[in-house]
Design an enzyme around this catalytic site. Structure first.
Site, PDB file in Angstrom:
ATOM      1  N   TYR A 175       2.943  -8.373   5.562  1.00 25.04           N
ATOM      2  CA  TYR A 175       3.417  -6.992   5.367  1.00 25.04           C
ATOM      3  C   TYR A 175       4.879  -6.856   5.792  1.00 25.04           C
ATOM      4  CZ  TYR A 175       3.417  -1.848   5.721  1.00 25.04           C
ATOM      5  OH  TYR A 175       3.695  -0.505   5.577  1.00 25.04           O
ATOM      6  N   ALA A 215       9.801   3.072  -0.086  1.00 21.15           N
ATOM      7  CA  ALA A 215       9.034   3.393   1.120  1.00 21.15           C
ATOM      8  C   ALA A 215       8.981   2.158   2.003  1.00 21.15           C
ATOM      9  CB  ALA A 215       7.624   3.842   0.742  1.00 21.15           C
ATOM     10  N   ASN A 223       9.997  -5.045 -10.235  1.00 18.13           N
ATOM     11  CA  ASN A 223       9.649  -4.340 -11.478  1.00 18.13           C
ATOM     12  C   ASN A 223      10.007  -2.855 -11.384  1.00 18.13           C
ATOM     13  OD1 ASN A 223       8.713  -6.596 -12.834  1.00 18.13           O
ATOM     14  ND2 ASN A 223       6.639  -6.399 -11.998  1.00 18.13           N
ATOM     15  N   ARG A 255      -6.446   2.201  11.228  1.00 20.77           N
ATOM     16  CA  ARG A 255      -5.310   2.787  11.936  1.00 20.77           C
ATOM     17  C   ARG A 255      -5.828   3.698  13.048  1.00 20.77           C
ATOM     18  NH1 ARG A 255      -0.882   3.697   7.082  1.00 20.77           N
ATOM     19  NH2 ARG A 255      -2.640   3.903   5.694  1.00 20.77           N
ATOM     20  N   THR A 305       2.231   7.578  10.154  1.00 17.10           N
ATOM     21  CA  THR A 305       1.959   8.917   9.653  1.00 17.10           C
ATOM     22  C   THR A 305       0.443   9.094   9.535  1.00 17.10           C
ATOM     23  OG1 THR A 305       4.028   8.841   8.445  1.00 17.10           O
ATOM     24  CG2 THR A 305       2.474  10.511   7.750  1.00 17.10           C
ATOM     25  N   TYR A 322       6.768   3.125 -19.143  1.00 20.74           N
ATOM     26  CA  TYR A 322       6.019   4.174 -19.849  1.00 20.74           C
ATOM     27  C   TYR A 322       6.985   5.265 -20.313  1.00 20.74           C
ATOM     28  CZ  TYR A 322       1.960   1.841 -17.813  1.00 20.74           C
ATOM     29  OH  TYR A 322       1.016   0.919 -17.460  1.00 20.74           O
ATOM     30  N   GLY A 362      -5.983   2.604  -2.811  1.00 19.88           N
ATOM     31  CA  GLY A 362      -5.982   4.055  -3.051  1.00 19.88           C
ATOM     32  C   GLY A 362      -7.264   4.499  -3.750  1.00 19.88           C
TER      33      GLY A 362
HETATM   34  N1  LIG Z   1       1.073   5.666   6.247  1.00 18.29           N
HETATM   35  C1  LIG Z   1       1.984   5.187   7.069  1.00 18.29           C
HETATM   36  O1  LIG Z   1       1.943   5.485   8.277  1.00 18.29           O
HETATM   37  C2  LIG Z   1       3.108   4.320   6.556  1.00 18.29           C
HETATM   38  C3  LIG Z   1       4.036   3.828   7.488  1.00 18.29           C
HETATM   39  C4  LIG Z   1       5.076   3.042   7.025  1.00 18.29           C
HETATM   40  C5  LIG Z   1       5.214   2.762   5.680  1.00 18.29           C
HETATM   41  N2  LIG Z   1       4.295   3.236   4.803  1.00 18.29           N
HETATM   42  C6  LIG Z   1       4.454   2.862   3.394  1.00 18.29           C
HETATM   43  O2  LIG Z   1       4.155   3.959   2.549  1.00 18.29           O
HETATM   44  C7  LIG Z   1       3.495   3.488   1.370  1.00 18.29           C
HETATM   45  C8  LIG Z   1       2.175   4.224   1.207  1.00 18.29           C
HETATM   46  O3  LIG Z   1       1.349   3.960   2.334  1.00 18.29           O
HETATM   47  P1  LIG Z   1      -0.086   4.666   2.501  1.00 18.29           P
HETATM   48  O4  LIG Z   1      -0.322   4.849   3.935  1.00 18.29           O
HETATM   49  O5  LIG Z   1      -0.152   5.818   1.583  1.00 18.29           O
HETATM   50  O6  LIG Z   1      -1.046   3.505   2.009  1.00 18.29           O
HETATM   51  P2  LIG Z   1      -2.212   3.554   0.897  1.00 18.29           P
HETATM   52  O7  LIG Z   1      -2.898   2.231   0.966  1.00 18.29           O
HETATM   53  O8  LIG Z   1      -3.035   4.774   1.072  1.00 18.29           O
HETATM   54  O9  LIG Z   1      -1.390   3.691  -0.449  1.00 18.29           O
HETATM   55  C9  LIG Z   1      -0.810   2.581  -1.101  1.00 18.29           C
HETATM   56  C10 LIG Z   1      -1.143   2.680  -2.580  1.00 18.29           C
HETATM   57  O10 LIG Z   1      -0.531   1.589  -3.285  1.00 18.29           O
HETATM   58  C11 LIG Z   1      -1.460   1.125  -4.256  1.00 18.29           C
HETATM   59  N3  LIG Z   1      -1.103  -0.254  -4.622  1.00 18.29           N
HETATM   60  C12 LIG Z   1      -1.150  -1.349  -3.831  1.00 18.29           C
HETATM   61  N4  LIG Z   1      -0.756  -2.434  -4.536  1.00 18.29           N
HETATM   62  C13 LIG Z   1      -0.435  -1.997  -5.783  1.00 18.29           C
HETATM   63  C14 LIG Z   1       0.033  -2.637  -6.967  1.00 18.29           C
HETATM   64  N5  LIG Z   1       0.256  -3.959  -7.017  1.00 18.29           N
HETATM   65  N6  LIG Z   1       0.241  -1.882  -8.074  1.00 18.29           N
HETATM   66  C15 LIG Z   1       0.012  -0.537  -8.053  1.00 18.29           C
HETATM   67  N7  LIG Z   1      -0.440   0.122  -6.957  1.00 18.29           N
HETATM   68  C16 LIG Z   1      -0.660  -0.607  -5.841  1.00 18.29           C
HETATM   69  C17 LIG Z   1      -2.805   1.250  -3.573  1.00 18.29           C
HETATM   70  O11 LIG Z   1      -3.890   1.229  -4.468  1.00 18.29           O
HETATM   71  C18 LIG Z   1      -2.651   2.591  -2.855  1.00 18.29           C
HETATM   72  O12 LIG Z   1      -3.056   3.668  -3.654  1.00 18.29           O
HETATM   73  C19 LIG Z   1       3.326   1.989   1.514  1.00 18.29           C
HETATM   74  O13 LIG Z   1       4.352   1.326   0.814  1.00 18.29           O
HETATM   75  C20 LIG Z   1       3.478   1.770   3.002  1.00 18.29           C
HETATM   76  O14 LIG Z   1       3.993   0.492   3.298  1.00 18.29           O
HETATM   77  C21 LIG Z   1       3.241   3.997   5.211  1.00 18.29           C
END
Ligand SMILES: NC(=O)c1ccc[n+]([C@@H]2O[C@H](COP(=O)([O-])OP(=O)(O)OC[C@H]3O[C@@H](n4cnc5c(N)ncnc54)[C@H](O)[C@@H]3O)[C@@H](O)[C@H]2O)c1
Length: 319
Positions: free
Chosen positions: A147, A116, A101, A188, A177, A66, A39
């Site tokens: 994954y 999610a 956690n 993607r 998405t 927190y 992120g």
């Molecule tokens: N975007 C999609 O199409 C999609 C589809 C299916 C599922 N999801 C799920 O939605 C969620 C968000 O996906 P996204 O597309 O926004 O991905 P993204 O990579 O933009 O966001 C994931 C976030 O999680 C943070 N992160 C990862 N490991 C971490 C940790 N150990 N501690 C704290 N933060 C951590 C990353 O820094 C990032 O900001 C994910 O769980 C993903 O599996 C997304």
């Protein structure tokens, strides 16, 4: 609705940051927790001066507390194939240790919890379209397993906390998405095609391009997730757009929206690439009264300015 204190893990990511926006717009106080693995601070920069928002840089694989929370949205995890291939171990850890956690935090404060999860739980599906009752067809040792299996484990953990600890925990199965704030280089389909089209490069299509995907615009996705969150439904519920496109059709739409003259280039299909993916959203329709409203062309148009900016920023960082 009462004002709640809500924690969004992965809140600096693509979906997490849009979720923070939507929860703040509903009047809640939001804490985003993120270790910035995939992120970016830029995704939440616009919230910096909002007194109801706070950002905590933390890896959720380490226990965290927190203070009191009313709801935990567990979104932390690398999500794109490029990211989870690069961070395979971290992906397994966040899906297991991180989810535990987050669940423990919710249990401590008797908070509600939404996980999610993903359509990847269905793997390369033998049932089409995919209903929530389908158990999936996943290769546990293939390149995507870090994954897919992490998410399947997260689902099992969420359901176990519900079953053994009576936690009000829900499962959302999110399908592809897209929209503003996606990483331009995350591999993607939509960002890839947008980047290539805007730079006048060939659009890379893997295989013959006849494999299908469904694409849900981010505002629709967040709307569905929030309807699930505030419902009494535990899930799993598929939240995605059931309109199916071949990858080739998607490439053509991107060319039309960007007005690009790029050509299409074919490359070999990667291992375990699902041939088709489409949610059956009967459950979301009937239980949540939800269905997506934004069609692919409109969503691509609404994303265009963002992708133009991201491509320009890429050129500056490379210059
Ligand atoms: N975007 C999609 O199409 C999609 C589809 C299916 C599922 N999801 C799920 O939605 C969620 C968000 O996906 P996204 O597309 O926004 O991905 P993204 O990579 O933009 O966001 C994931 C976030 O999680 C943070 N992160 C990862 N490991 C971490 C940790 N150990 N501690 C704290 N933060 C951590 C990353 O820094 C990032 O900001 C994910 O769980 C993903 O599996 C997304």
């Amino acid at each position: 609705m009462n004002t709640l204190r809500i924690m969004v893990t992965g809140g600096a990511g693509f979906l997490g940051s849009h979720l923070c926006d939507a929860l703040l717009a509903e009047g809640h106080a939001v804490t985003a927790v993120d270790n910035l693995l995939t992120g970016r601070r830029g995704n939440i920069e616009h919230l910096r001066n909002d007194s109801r928002f706070e950002f905590l840089e933390h890896d959720i694989c380490q226990p965290f507390d927190y203070g009191r929370v009313d709801y935990v949205f567990n979104f932390a995890s690398p999500a794109s194939p490029v990211d989870y291939s690069e961070h395979g171990i971290e992906t397994l850890q966040v899906g297991s240790l991180g989810t535990f956690n987050a669940l423990e935090l919710a249990r401590k404060y008797e908070a509600r919890f939404l996980m999610a999860s993903t359509s990847e739980c269905y793997g390369d599906p033998e049932e089409h379209p995919q209903k929530e009752t389908y158990w999936g067809h996943v290769n546990p040792i293939g390149p995507r397993s870090v994954y897919d299996e992490a998410k399947r484990f997260s689902e099992a953990a969420t359901v176990a906390y519900r079953r053994y600890h009576q936690l009000d925990a829900k499962l959302a199965r999110i399908f592809n998405t897209y929209g503003p704030r996606m990483q331009i280089n995350d591999g993607r389909v939509v960002p890839n095609f947008m980047k290539q089209a805007l730079r006048g490069e060939d659009l890379t299509v893997y295989g013959d391009g006849k494999q299908t995907r469904s694409f849900c615009y981010v505002t629709d996705e967040i709307d569905g997730l929030l309807r699930l969150a505030w419902s009494k439904e535990p899930g799993p519920v598929n939240i995605g757009n059931p309109r199916e496109f071949t990858i080739l059709e998607c490439a053509q739409k991107v060319l039309a929206v960007t007005g690009s003259k790029s050509q299409i280039r074919y490359e070999p299909l990667p291992a375990d690439d699902p041939k088709q993916r489409r949610p059956d959203i009967t459950k979301a329709r009937t239980l949540l009264g939800w269905e997506p409203r934004v069609d692919l062309e409109s969503g691509l148009k609404m994303s265009l300015d963002y992708f133009r900016g991201a491509v320009a920023a890429l050129a500056t960082t490379r210059a």
